[in-house]
Design an enzyme around this catalytic site. Structure first.
Site, PDB file in Angstrom:
ATOM      1  N   ARG A 164      -2.625  -1.862  13.372  1.00  0.00           N
ATOM      2  CA  ARG A 164      -3.215  -0.561  13.298  1.00  0.00           C
ATOM      3  C   ARG A 164      -4.711  -0.858  13.917  1.00  0.00           C
ATOM      4  O   ARG A 164      -5.261  -1.998  13.832  1.00  0.00           O
ATOM      5  CB  ARG A 164      -3.400  -0.453  11.661  1.00  0.00           C
ATOM      6  CG  ARG A 164      -4.067   0.904  11.521  1.00  0.00           C
ATOM      7  CD  ARG A 164      -4.432   1.010   9.879  1.00  0.00           C
ATOM      8  NE  ARG A 164      -5.670   0.327   9.562  1.00  0.00           N
ATOM      9  CZ  ARG A 164      -6.306   0.669   8.388  1.00  0.00           C
ATOM     10  NH1 ARG A 164      -5.540   1.340   7.323  1.00  0.00           N
ATOM     11  NH2 ARG A 164      -7.443   0.141   8.237  1.00  0.00           N
ATOM     12  N   TYR A 194     -14.572   3.908   8.501  1.00  0.00           N
ATOM     13  CA  TYR A 194     -13.547   3.438   7.620  1.00  0.00           C
ATOM     14  C   TYR A 194     -12.645   2.543   8.270  1.00  0.00           C
ATOM     15  O   TYR A 194     -12.450   2.662   9.818  1.00  0.00           O
ATOM     16  CB  TYR A 194     -12.546   4.758   7.350  1.00  0.00           C
ATOM     17  CG  TYR A 194     -11.058   3.819   6.675  1.00  0.00           C
ATOM     18  CD1 TYR A 194     -10.200   3.858   7.586  1.00  0.00           C
ATOM     19  CD2 TYR A 194     -11.007   3.463   5.536  1.00  0.00           C
ATOM     20  CE1 TYR A 194      -8.990   3.381   7.423  1.00  0.00           C
ATOM     21  CE2 TYR A 194     -10.138   2.607   5.304  1.00  0.00           C
ATOM     22  CZ  TYR A 194      -9.061   2.346   6.242  1.00  0.00           C
ATOM     23  OH  TYR A 194      -7.835   1.837   5.896  1.00  0.00           O
ATOM     24  N   ASP A 240      -5.224   5.176  11.422  1.00  0.00           N
ATOM     25  CA  ASP A 240      -5.418   5.853   9.965  1.00  0.00           C
ATOM     26  C   ASP A 240      -6.625   6.873  10.073  1.00  0.00           C
ATOM     27  O   ASP A 240      -7.904   6.344  10.209  1.00  0.00           O
ATOM     28  CB  ASP A 240      -5.571   4.749   8.736  1.00  0.00           C
ATOM     29  CG  ASP A 240      -5.520   5.312   7.422  1.00  0.00           C
ATOM     30  OD1 ASP A 240      -5.392   4.587   6.612  1.00  0.00           O
ATOM     31  OD2 ASP A 240      -5.509   6.484   7.372  1.00  0.00           O
ATOM     32  N   HIS A 245      -7.291   8.698   7.581  1.00  0.00           N
ATOM     33  CA  HIS A 245      -8.042   8.366   6.288  1.00  0.00           C
ATOM     34  C   HIS A 245      -8.422   9.797   5.535  1.00  0.00           C
ATOM     35  O   HIS A 245      -9.594   9.883   5.200  1.00  0.00           O
ATOM     36  CB  HIS A 245      -9.089   7.548   6.147  1.00  0.00           C
ATOM     37  CG  HIS A 245      -9.265   6.648   5.037  1.00  0.00           C
ATOM     38  ND1 HIS A 245     -10.047   6.768   4.057  1.00  0.00           N
ATOM     39  CD2 HIS A 245      -8.155   5.678   4.687  1.00  0.00           C
ATOM     40  CE1 HIS A 245      -9.889   5.681   3.302  1.00  0.00           C
ATOM     41  NE2 HIS A 245      -8.882   5.217   3.699  1.00  0.00           N
ATOM     42  N   GLU A 304      -1.968   8.272  10.470  1.00  0.00           N
ATOM     43  CA  GLU A 304      -1.884   8.255   9.105  1.00  0.00           C
ATOM     44  C   GLU A 304      -2.973   9.062   8.504  1.00  0.00           C
ATOM     45  O   GLU A 304      -4.017   9.294   8.904  1.00  0.00           O
ATOM     46  CB  GLU A 304      -2.088   6.914   8.660  1.00  0.00           C
ATOM     47  CG  GLU A 304      -1.854   6.741   7.073  1.00  0.00           C
ATOM     48  CD  GLU A 304      -2.613   5.164   6.655  1.00  0.00           C
ATOM     49  OE1 GLU A 304      -2.168   4.359   7.443  1.00  0.00           O
ATOM     50  OE2 GLU A 304      -2.584   5.214   5.407  1.00  0.00           O
ATOM     51  N   GLU A 314      -0.136   7.429   0.637  1.00  0.00           N
ATOM     52  CA  GLU A 314      -0.589   6.073  -0.202  1.00  0.00           C
ATOM     53  C   GLU A 314      -1.506   6.673  -1.516  1.00  0.00           C
ATOM     54  O   GLU A 314      -1.461   5.818  -2.412  1.00  0.00           O
ATOM     55  CB  GLU A 314      -1.393   5.457   0.644  1.00  0.00           C
ATOM     56  CG  GLU A 314      -2.980   5.877   0.777  1.00  0.00           C
ATOM     57  CD  GLU A 314      -3.761   4.891   1.890  1.00  0.00           C
ATOM     58  OE1 GLU A 314      -3.131   4.428   2.892  1.00  0.00           O
ATOM     59  OE2 GLU A 314      -5.025   4.920   1.505  1.00  0.00           O
ATOM     60  N   ARG A 332       4.084   6.929   2.870  1.00  0.00           N
ATOM     61  CA  ARG A 332       3.247   5.771   2.560  1.00  0.00           C
ATOM     62  C   ARG A 332       3.149   5.378   0.811  1.00  0.00           C
ATOM     63  O   ARG A 332       2.544   4.297   0.442  1.00  0.00           O
ATOM     64  CB  ARG A 332       1.899   5.930   2.973  1.00  0.00           C
ATOM     65  CG  ARG A 332       1.799   6.118   4.189  1.00  0.00           C
ATOM     66  CD  ARG A 332       1.459   5.090   5.193  1.00  0.00           C
ATOM     67  NE  ARG A 332       0.104   4.388   4.993  1.00  0.00           N
ATOM     68  CZ  ARG A 332       0.031   3.132   4.725  1.00  0.00           C
ATOM     69  NH1 ARG A 332       1.046   2.430   4.583  1.00  0.00           N
ATOM     70  NH2 ARG A 332      -1.062   2.566   4.516  1.00  0.00           N
ATOM     71  N   HIS A 380       2.267   1.655   1.632  1.00  0.00           N
ATOM     72  CA  HIS A 380       0.899   1.122   1.654  1.00  0.00           C
ATOM     73  C   HIS A 380       0.811  -0.373   1.203  1.00  0.00           C
ATOM     74  O   HIS A 380       1.605  -0.755   0.293  1.00  0.00           O
ATOM     75  CB  HIS A 380      -0.017   1.900   0.784  1.00  0.00           C
ATOM     76  CG  HIS A 380      -1.327   1.673   0.574  1.00  0.00           C
ATOM     77  ND1 HIS A 380      -2.089   1.847  -0.654  1.00  0.00           N
ATOM     78  CD2 HIS A 380      -2.265   1.273   1.718  1.00  0.00           C
ATOM     79  CE1 HIS A 380      -3.436   1.626  -0.505  1.00  0.00           C
ATOM     80  NE2 HIS A 380      -3.590   1.277   0.880  1.00  0.00           N
ATOM     81  N   GLU A 429       3.072  -1.897   5.599  1.00  0.00           N
ATOM     82  CA  GLU A 429       1.874  -2.397   5.806  1.00  0.00           C
ATOM     83  C   GLU A 429       1.388  -3.825   5.067  1.00  0.00           C
ATOM     84  O   GLU A 429       1.975  -3.949   4.093  1.00  0.00           O
ATOM     85  CB  GLU A 429       0.662  -1.513   5.178  1.00  0.00           C
ATOM     86  CG  GLU A 429      -0.649  -1.879   5.370  1.00  0.00           C
ATOM     87  CD  GLU A 429      -1.730  -0.900   4.930  1.00  0.00           C
ATOM     88  OE1 GLU A 429      -1.163   0.144   4.343  1.00  0.00           O
ATOM     89  OE2 GLU A 429      -2.988  -1.184   5.115  1.00  0.00           O
ATOM     90  N   TRP A 450     -13.882   9.671   2.589  1.00  0.00           N
ATOM     91  CA  TRP A 450     -14.363   8.285   3.113  1.00  0.00           C
ATOM     92  C   TRP A 450     -13.448   7.860   4.048  1.00  0.00           C
ATOM     93  O   TRP A 450     -12.290   8.201   3.647  1.00  0.00           O
ATOM     94  CB  TRP A 450     -14.628   7.339   2.182  1.00  0.00           C
ATOM     95  CG  TRP A 450     -14.622   5.967   2.438  1.00  0.00           C
ATOM     96  CD1 TRP A 450     -15.317   5.476   3.415  1.00  0.00           C
ATOM     97  CD2 TRP A 450     -13.394   5.114   2.219  1.00  0.00           C
ATOM     98  NE1 TRP A 450     -14.739   4.116   3.676  1.00  0.00           N
ATOM     99  CE2 TRP A 450     -13.755   3.823   2.855  1.00  0.00           C
ATOM    100  CE3 TRP A 450     -12.606   5.112   1.109  1.00  0.00           C
ATOM    101  CZ2 TRP A 450     -13.095   2.890   2.613  1.00  0.00           C
ATOM    102  CZ3 TRP A 450     -11.716   4.085   1.146  1.00  0.00           C
ATOM    103  CH2 TRP A 450     -12.179   2.858   1.681  1.00  0.00           C
TER     104      TRP A 450
END
Ligand code: CS2
Ligand code: MG
Length: 402
Positions: free
Chosen positions: A147, A159, A210, A212, A236, A262, A283, A312, A339, A402
């Site tokens: 990643r 992030y 990701d 996020h 992701e 996740e 995830r 995750h 992951e 975030w």
């Protein structure tokens, strides 16, 4: 097989963890992870006050029945605190059953569908060059999937960047760290990161990213389309996970594979995404969705829709969750990737596990149960310290994801 004791162990070896240990009248014990990053003590209290009293005297062999008893008995349904607490009980009961029968848990889930579990690591850096150099280190370690999360020019924080080389630890003690975020700058930057990464790393390594939860469906569709040329393994959390219609919009604009889940606590949060094939990977974890029991049901729901597990596995899920995840990853047919953020040396002083990294895969041990344990004496050397995940805001001060 009666449960005689259940202990909630809170410790902080490098970061906070909440662990449940269930002891039976046979002198066996099982362990489960109950860690909820940034809200650990909520789950510890939920377990201590509302779950442990219900476990004493129960048969430890009745895993499904206990799961339903704790879930339906809570009345208020699936949320991160409730499901993390139930997950710890579920993991511990599967661990106990494997120990009692003398087999690793995957043998109770249908046996091995594969011999090893493909994993991905986290390359990050303050800029593209640092991130790509980190990715080259991962490739040299044998990772087949990496990643990439890079700093964004003009932004102090992004992030996925910082606090660790072979892992990424976002929580900080004290007050929540505040990060300033600009989606425009980020969107301008990410395609360049992957263009440079493919140039440097070539095409025989899977690359992942990701987003996020930070993009709108239109922004995510634009980014997914721009990244098609770099053939990502997945993009992701492109949009808010609960915005199911957002994934329909996104699907119309890109063929980049999508991963989500996740933060999901229930099959009902993903049912539509799976049955309409709006995502490619789930995830979801044994920790967030309430244990091995519900995650197996989720995998079976997803199989006919050709949606695969990509659970995750960040540092804030303990080695017990990783060990439990590997049992599921070995057994289910529709596995994609796991992951694997390595834990710190301090964490390894408290938690032991038998899985091993080899040539881009995790290979679990063969001992009975989950294949992980906690050393309570060592845990006592690392007392809990409140920590928070970052809070992000736009340049104008608006709070953002975030
Ligand atoms: C991330 C995590 O690993 C991931 O995909 O989304 O780092 C996540 O930010 C943390 O687990 C939050 O505690
Ligand atoms: Mg993520």
């Amino acid at each position: 097989m009666r449960i005689t004791e259940a202990r909630v162990i809170v410790c902080s070896p490098g970061r906070n963890f909440v662990t449940l240990k269930i002891v039976t009248d046979e002198g066996l014990y099982g362990v489960g992870d109950a860690t909820l990053n940034g809200r650990e003590m909520a789950v510890a209290a939920y377990l201590q006050e509302h779950v442990v009293p219900l476990l004493i005297g129960r048969g430890s062999d009745r895993i499904e029945h206990t799961w339903q008893y704790l879930f339906k008995g809570s009345y208020w349904g699936a949320g991160p605190v409730t499901m993390s607490a139930i997950a710890a009980v579920d993991m511990a009961l599967w661990d106990l059953k494997g120990k009692r029968l003398g087999v690793p848990v995957h043998q109770l889930l249908g046996g091995r569908s594969r011999d090893k579990v493909l994993v991905y690591g986290h390359a990050n850096g303050r800029d593209n060059a640092e991130t790509i150099a980190a990715a080259e280190r991962y490739r040299d370690l044998g990772y087949r999937a990496i990643r990439l999360q890079a700093g964004v020019p003009g932004l102090e924080h992004a992030y996925g960047v910082g606090r660790g080389d072979l892992f990424y630890e976002p929580a900080e003690t004290g007050s929540p760290p505040e990060h300033v975020w600009s989606t425009e700058t980020y969107l301008d930057h990410v395609p360049r990161l992957f263009a440079e990464a493919r140039e440097a790393l070539g095409w025989d390594v899977h690359l992942l990213h990701d987003a996020h939860h930070r993009l709108t469906p239109t922004e995510a569709g634009w980014l997914g389309h721009r990244l098609e040329d770099y053939r990502l393994f997945w993009l992701e959390d492109p949009v808010n996970d609960l915005l199911q219609d957002g994934f329909r919009h996104l699907r119309r604009h890109t063929r980049t594979p999508i991963a989500v889940g996740e933060v999901f606590n229930s099959v009902f949060q993903l049912h539509q995404l799976v049955t309409e094939q709006l995502v490619d990977y789930l995830r979801t974890t044994v920790l967030r969705t309430g244990g091995i029991t519900p995650l197996m049901k989720i995998a079976h729901l997803a199989e006919p829709y050709q949606v695969r597990l990509g659970s995750h596995g960040a540092t804030d899920l303990s080695p017990i969750t990783m060990a439990a995840a590997l049992q599921v990853d070995l057994a289910v047919h529709n596995f994609g990737i796991q992951e694997y953020m390595r834990h710190s040396d301090a964490t390894a002083e408290v938690f032991s596990s038998s899985y091993a990294f080899d040539d881009g895969y995790l290979v679990p041990g063969a001992e009975p149960g989950l294949g992980a344990d906690i050393d309570e004496a060592a845990a006592a050397r690392f007392p809990y310290e409140r920590a928070y995940l970052p809070v992000a805001r736009s340049v104008d001060g608006t709070v953002t994801s975030w």
